[in-house]
Design a protein around this motif. Structure first.
Motif, PDB file in Angstrom:
ATOM      1  N   ALA A  22       0.996  -1.262   0.060  1.00 41.98           N
ATOM      2  CA  ALA A  22       0.049   0.051   0.007  1.00 41.98           C
ATOM      3  C   ALA A  22       0.972   1.370  -0.015  1.00 41.98           C
ATOM      4  O   ALA A  22       0.759   2.147  -0.744  1.00 41.98           O
ATOM      5  CB  ALA A  22      -0.876  -0.045   0.993  1.00 41.98           C
ATOM      6  N   VAL A  23       1.896   1.164   0.836  1.00 44.56           N
ATOM      7  CA  VAL A  23       2.867   2.524   0.955  1.00 44.56           C
ATOM      8  C   VAL A  23       3.273   2.616  -0.494  1.00 44.56           C
ATOM      9  O   VAL A  23       3.567   3.878  -1.025  1.00 44.56           O
ATOM     10  CB  VAL A  23       4.084   2.214   1.892  1.00 44.56           C
ATOM     11  CG1 VAL A  23       4.944   3.314   1.856  1.00 44.56           C
ATOM     12  CG2 VAL A  23       3.310   2.301   3.397  1.00 44.56           C
ATOM     13  N   LEU A  24       3.766   1.680  -1.364  1.00 45.53           N
ATOM     14  CA  LEU A  24       4.626   1.817  -2.386  1.00 45.53           C
ATOM     15  C   LEU A  24       3.525   2.348  -3.623  1.00 45.53           C
ATOM     16  O   LEU A  24       3.757   3.222  -4.401  1.00 45.53           O
ATOM     17  CB  LEU A  24       5.154   0.534  -2.911  1.00 45.53           C
ATOM     18  CG  LEU A  24       6.237  -0.052  -2.107  1.00 45.53           C
ATOM     19  CD1 LEU A  24       6.670  -1.464  -2.967  1.00 45.53           C
ATOM     20  CD2 LEU A  24       7.258   0.835  -2.468  1.00 45.53           C
ATOM     21  N   CYS A  25       2.091   1.680  -3.365  1.00 43.97           N
ATOM     22  CA  CYS A  25       1.227   2.377  -4.403  1.00 43.97           C
ATOM     23  C   CYS A  25       0.943   3.797  -3.994  1.00 43.97           C
ATOM     24  O   CYS A  25       1.008   4.539  -4.995  1.00 43.97           O
ATOM     25  CB  CYS A  25       0.003   1.572  -4.334  1.00 43.97           C
ATOM     26  SG  CYS A  25       0.169  -0.141  -4.981  1.00 43.97           S
ATOM     27  N   ILE A  26       0.704   4.087  -2.897  1.00 42.98           N
ATOM     28  CA  ILE A  26       0.627   5.366  -2.499  1.00 42.98           C
ATOM     29  C   ILE A  26       1.399   6.317  -2.828  1.00 42.98           C
ATOM     30  O   ILE A  26       1.462   7.505  -3.251  1.00 42.98           O
ATOM     31  CB  ILE A  26       0.030   5.545  -0.958  1.00 42.98           C
ATOM     32  CG1 ILE A  26      -0.992   4.725  -0.664  1.00 42.98           C
ATOM     33  CG2 ILE A  26       0.142   6.984  -0.375  1.00 42.98           C
ATOM     34  CD1 ILE A  26      -1.202   4.661   0.720  1.00 42.98           C
ATOM     35  N   TRP A  27       2.735   6.008  -2.803  1.00 44.25           N
ATOM     36  CA  TRP A  27       4.172   6.836  -3.241  1.00 44.25           C
ATOM     37  C   TRP A  27       3.900   7.292  -4.784  1.00 44.25           C
ATOM     38  O   TRP A  27       3.960   8.247  -5.074  1.00 44.25           O
ATOM     39  CB  TRP A  27       5.182   6.001  -2.894  1.00 44.25           C
ATOM     40  CG  TRP A  27       6.502   6.717  -2.980  1.00 44.25           C
ATOM     41  CD1 TRP A  27       6.556   7.973  -3.495  1.00 44.25           C
ATOM     42  CD2 TRP A  27       7.873   6.108  -2.702  1.00 44.25           C
ATOM     43  NE1 TRP A  27       8.072   8.301  -3.566  1.00 44.25           N
ATOM     44  CE2 TRP A  27       8.761   7.333  -3.051  1.00 44.25           C
ATOM     45  CE3 TRP A  27       8.253   4.999  -2.098  1.00 44.25           C
ATOM     46  CZ2 TRP A  27       9.971   7.100  -3.057  1.00 44.25           C
ATOM     47  CZ3 TRP A  27       9.627   4.952  -2.111  1.00 44.25           C
ATOM     48  CH2 TRP A  27      10.709   5.957  -2.448  1.00 44.25           C
ATOM     49  N   VAL A  28       3.661   6.235  -5.386  1.00 39.90           N
ATOM     50  CA  VAL A  28       3.386   6.270  -6.997  1.00 39.90           C
ATOM     51  C   VAL A  28       2.334   7.120  -7.095  1.00 39.90           C
ATOM     52  O   VAL A  28       2.473   8.109  -8.080  1.00 39.90           O
ATOM     53  CB  VAL A  28       3.193   4.887  -7.708  1.00 39.90           C
ATOM     54  CG1 VAL A  28       2.878   5.277  -9.158  1.00 39.90           C
ATOM     55  CG2 VAL A  28       4.342   4.128  -7.370  1.00 39.90           C
ATOM     56  N   THR A  38      -8.168  -1.144  -5.696  1.00 35.95           N
ATOM     57  CA  THR A  38      -8.551   0.219  -6.367  1.00 35.95           C
ATOM     58  C   THR A  38      -6.856   0.869  -6.172  1.00 35.95           C
ATOM     59  O   THR A  38      -6.377   1.622  -7.224  1.00 35.95           O
ATOM     60  CB  THR A  38      -9.248   0.881  -5.378  1.00 35.95           C
ATOM     61  OG1 THR A  38     -10.490   0.639  -5.164  1.00 35.95           O
ATOM     62  CG2 THR A  38      -9.339   2.198  -5.969  1.00 35.95           C
ATOM     63  N   LEU A  39      -5.924   0.651  -5.171  1.00 36.04           N
ATOM     64  CA  LEU A  39      -4.775   1.080  -5.521  1.00 36.04           C
ATOM     65  C   LEU A  39      -3.770   0.482  -6.610  1.00 36.04           C
ATOM     66  O   LEU A  39      -3.168   1.310  -7.228  1.00 36.04           O
ATOM     67  CB  LEU A  39      -3.882   0.835  -4.063  1.00 36.04           C
ATOM     68  CG  LEU A  39      -4.273   1.519  -2.933  1.00 36.04           C
ATOM     69  CD1 LEU A  39      -3.400   1.042  -1.526  1.00 36.04           C
ATOM     70  CD2 LEU A  39      -3.838   2.950  -2.951  1.00 36.04           C
ATOM     71  N   THR A  40      -4.091  -0.586  -6.696  1.00 38.01           N
ATOM     72  CA  THR A  40      -3.446  -1.332  -7.941  1.00 38.01           C
ATOM     73  C   THR A  40      -3.807  -0.737  -9.292  1.00 38.01           C
ATOM     74  O   THR A  40      -3.089  -0.449  -9.974  1.00 38.01           O
ATOM     75  CB  THR A  40      -3.674  -3.120  -8.055  1.00 38.01           C
ATOM     76  OG1 THR A  40      -3.232  -3.516  -6.921  1.00 38.01           O
ATOM     77  CG2 THR A  40      -3.009  -3.321  -9.344  1.00 38.01           C
ATOM     78  N   ALA A  41      -5.150  -0.809  -9.706  1.00 31.50           N
ATOM     79  CA  ALA A  41      -5.774  -0.031 -10.700  1.00 31.50           C
ATOM     80  C   ALA A  41      -5.093   1.722 -10.889  1.00 31.50           C
ATOM     81  O   ALA A  41      -5.058   2.091 -12.114  1.00 31.50           O
ATOM     82  CB  ALA A  41      -7.342   0.168 -10.627  1.00 31.50           C
ATOM     83  N   LEU A  42      -5.170   2.401  -9.741  1.00 30.53           N
ATOM     84  CA  LEU A  42      -4.935   3.852  -9.778  1.00 30.53           C
ATOM     85  C   LEU A  42      -3.266   3.941 -10.256  1.00 30.53           C
ATOM     86  O   LEU A  42      -2.843   4.586 -10.946  1.00 30.53           O
ATOM     87  CB  LEU A  42      -5.120   4.540  -8.475  1.00 30.53           C
ATOM     88  CG  LEU A  42      -6.447   4.516  -8.120  1.00 30.53           C
ATOM     89  CD1 LEU A  42      -6.740   5.472  -6.731  1.00 30.53           C
ATOM     90  CD2 LEU A  42      -7.331   5.400  -9.262  1.00 30.53           C
ATOM     91  N   VAL A  43      -2.689   2.983  -9.639  1.00 27.70           N
ATOM     92  CA  VAL A  43      -0.983   2.849 -10.033  1.00 27.70           C
ATOM     93  C   VAL A  43      -0.804   2.673 -11.371  1.00 27.70           C
ATOM     94  O   VAL A  43      -0.122   3.290 -11.975  1.00 27.70           O
ATOM     95  CB  VAL A  43      -0.298   1.736  -9.075  1.00 27.70           C
ATOM     96  CG1 VAL A  43       0.948   1.507  -9.604  1.00 27.70           C
ATOM     97  CG2 VAL A  43      -0.102   2.285  -7.756  1.00 27.70           C
ATOM     98  N   ILE A  44      -1.713   1.640 -11.896  1.00 25.43           N
ATOM     99  CA  ILE A  44      -1.363   1.283 -13.282  1.00 25.43           C
ATOM    100  C   ILE A  44      -2.037   2.762 -14.254  1.00 25.43           C
ATOM    101  O   ILE A  44      -1.224   2.942 -15.362  1.00 25.43           O
ATOM    102  CB  ILE A  44      -2.230   0.169 -13.607  1.00 25.43           C
ATOM    103  CG1 ILE A  44      -1.538  -1.002 -12.929  1.00 25.43           C
ATOM    104  CG2 ILE A  44      -2.222  -0.183 -15.270  1.00 25.43           C
ATOM    105  CD1 ILE A  44      -2.268  -2.459 -13.047  1.00 25.43           C
ATOM    106  N   LEU A  45      -3.080   3.032 -13.979  1.00 21.57           N
ATOM    107  CA  LEU A  45      -3.543   4.261 -14.783  1.00 21.57           C
ATOM    108  C   LEU A  45      -2.653   5.308 -14.506  1.00 21.57           C
ATOM    109  O   LEU A  45      -2.765   6.239 -15.595  1.00 21.57           O
ATOM    110  CB  LEU A  45      -5.076   4.549 -14.202  1.00 21.57           C
ATOM    111  CG  LEU A  45      -6.125   3.201 -14.540  1.00 21.57           C
ATOM    112  CD1 LEU A  45      -7.391   3.463 -13.950  1.00 21.57           C
ATOM    113  CD2 LEU A  45      -6.164   3.036 -16.099  1.00 21.57           C
TER     114      LEU A  45
END
Length: 412
Positions: free
Chosen positions: A203-209, A298-305
């Motif tokens: 989650a931290v890595l995703c939020i960072w991106v 949702t975090l995964t999707a937002l990171v990709i998009l």
């Protein structure tokens, strides 16, 4: 042939059944999903015992798996950004379904039958249908819960380390067998230790991106809504086709991610000492769906998009972790996979006990660990498809029972 069977099982009738159960229970329980945060803010400290928290981690671990990363990317590639919206819809409705599953399990379970086996047998009065559900659950745990997860994790490990697949398979066998042979307590303890840390790191890595590319968020959310309803494509005359792809990909991703409708949550929560408390088990299961799909997917999707160059999480994370990306992903994927393996083992063992009441489960633990370790040795496309079939066959009797027993479920 397996692909055609899978497409037939996971067709419109089953998707409709799952969504219908979610809608019916959402209305019946007065949109109980909205009570999650107030409930845990008020009661979690006093009611969420160590055993209950370990059960939540075990159940959440079984649901999350590697699909929360690779599966979301697949949904986006098939249904576009609009699939994210329908993923949210399936999760929201699925939360009421898992509440119902756990409520029914708490009412009907005893020492001889738990979860769907209990409420199908005693609620519907059909032992044959309960045995059919248990049989499909055992087979699904070997495929989707074991070999497929190990295959995905081992492929990620192979990117970072030059290790023989046979050695990796042997190591996985020893780890899995040591964990699952210790029974529910050891399984829950392992998930209790592994899952929170890996989830927080991911989650931290995703939020960072997302924070780095936060200026793109307004456009991305607009894109999700536009593509979910085909607004952008309407002028081109093909909005119906676009919407259907988004709906199908999003709902399927949501169902596969949180497993609402499969009954696995009710089996896993049967291990909690406070099984008699229907409300606590139901609310805990809804929290798991919320974390699994609404948060993690949702975090995964937002990171990709936001940041992906090729539609994968890997390329997005490389913007912040550089050459260490493969290592981070290997660790996260391995932990997610292991949590799913041990969680699904408990489902399979419980179903195995129901079918073969007097058979030593140590045999089942050995065979399951061996089968799971084989996932590191070969490609698992066919196994994934066959596992999907048995997941779908689990969903049919479970969802039918949940719908027929609607009068038995009440908001506490």
């Amino acid at each position: 042939m397996p692909e055609k069977i899978n497409a037939m099982i996971w067709g419109t009738p089953l998707i409709t059944l799952i969504l219908a159960s979610g809608i019916i229970y959402t209305v019946k329980l007065g949109f109980i999903q909205l009570r999650i945060i107030p409930f845990f803010a008020k009661h979690a400290k006093g009611h969420m015992s160590g055993q209950q928290f370990r059960t939540v981690c075990m159940s959440l671990g079984a649901a999350m798996g590697t699909g929360n990363i690779t599966g979301v990317a697949s949904a986006l590639s098939i249904g576009g950004a609009g699939s994210v919206f329908w993923m949210w819809v399936s999760a929201f409705l699925g939360m009421s379904t898992v509440y119902a599953e756990n409520s029914l399990s708490a009412q009907y379970s005893d020492n001889k039958a738990v979860g769907p086996m209990a409420y199908i047998k005693r609620g519907l009065g059909s032992e044959k249908l309960a045995l059919f559900y248990a049989f499909c659950c055992v087979l699904a745990c070997f495929g989707m819960g074991g070999m497929v997860q190990v295959n995905t994790a081992s492929a990620s490990i192979a990117v970072c380390f030059n290790v023989s697949p046979f050695i990796l398979s042997a190591i996985i066998f020893m780890i899995v067998y040591f964990t699952v042979s210790g029974g529910a307590a050891r399984i829950a303890s392992a998930a209790h230790i592994l899952l929170p840390v890996s989830t927080i790191v991911y989650a931290v890595l995703c939020i960072w991106v997302i924070y780095k590319y936060n200026t793109r968020l307004p456009y991305i959310f607009q894109q999700i809504i536009r593509e979910a309803f085909g607004i952008k494509q309407a002028a081109g005359g093909f909005s119906g086709y676009t919407i259907s792809k988004a709906v199908s990909a999003g709902i399927r991703r949501g169902v596969f991610s949180n497993e609402a409708g499969l009954g696995s949550s009710a089996i896993l929560h049967s291990s909690a000492q406070s099984r008699s408390c229907a409300e606590l088990q139901g609310m805990s299961s809804m929290l798991e769906v919320f974390i699994d799909t609404i948060v993690c997917c949702t975090l995964t999707a937002l990171v990709i998009l936001c940041a992906s160059d090729d539609g994968t999480v890997r390329s997005a994370l490389m913007h912040i972790t550089g050459t260490k990306t493969d290592f981070y992903l290997a660790v996260i994927m391995t932990v997610f996979a292991l949590c799913t393996v041990i969680g699904w083992y408990y489902c399979g063992e419980t179903a195995f006990r129901y079918i073969f009441r007097h058979t030593d489960v140590r045999i089942f633990a050995f065979v399951f660990s061996l089968a799971a370790s084989f996932g590191a040795l070969f490609k698992a496309e066919k196994i994934w498809t066959i596992s999907d079939i048995f997941n779908g066959l689990m969903a049919f009797p479970n969802t039918i029972a949940v719908l027929f027993l609607v009068k038995k479920v009440k908001k506490e």
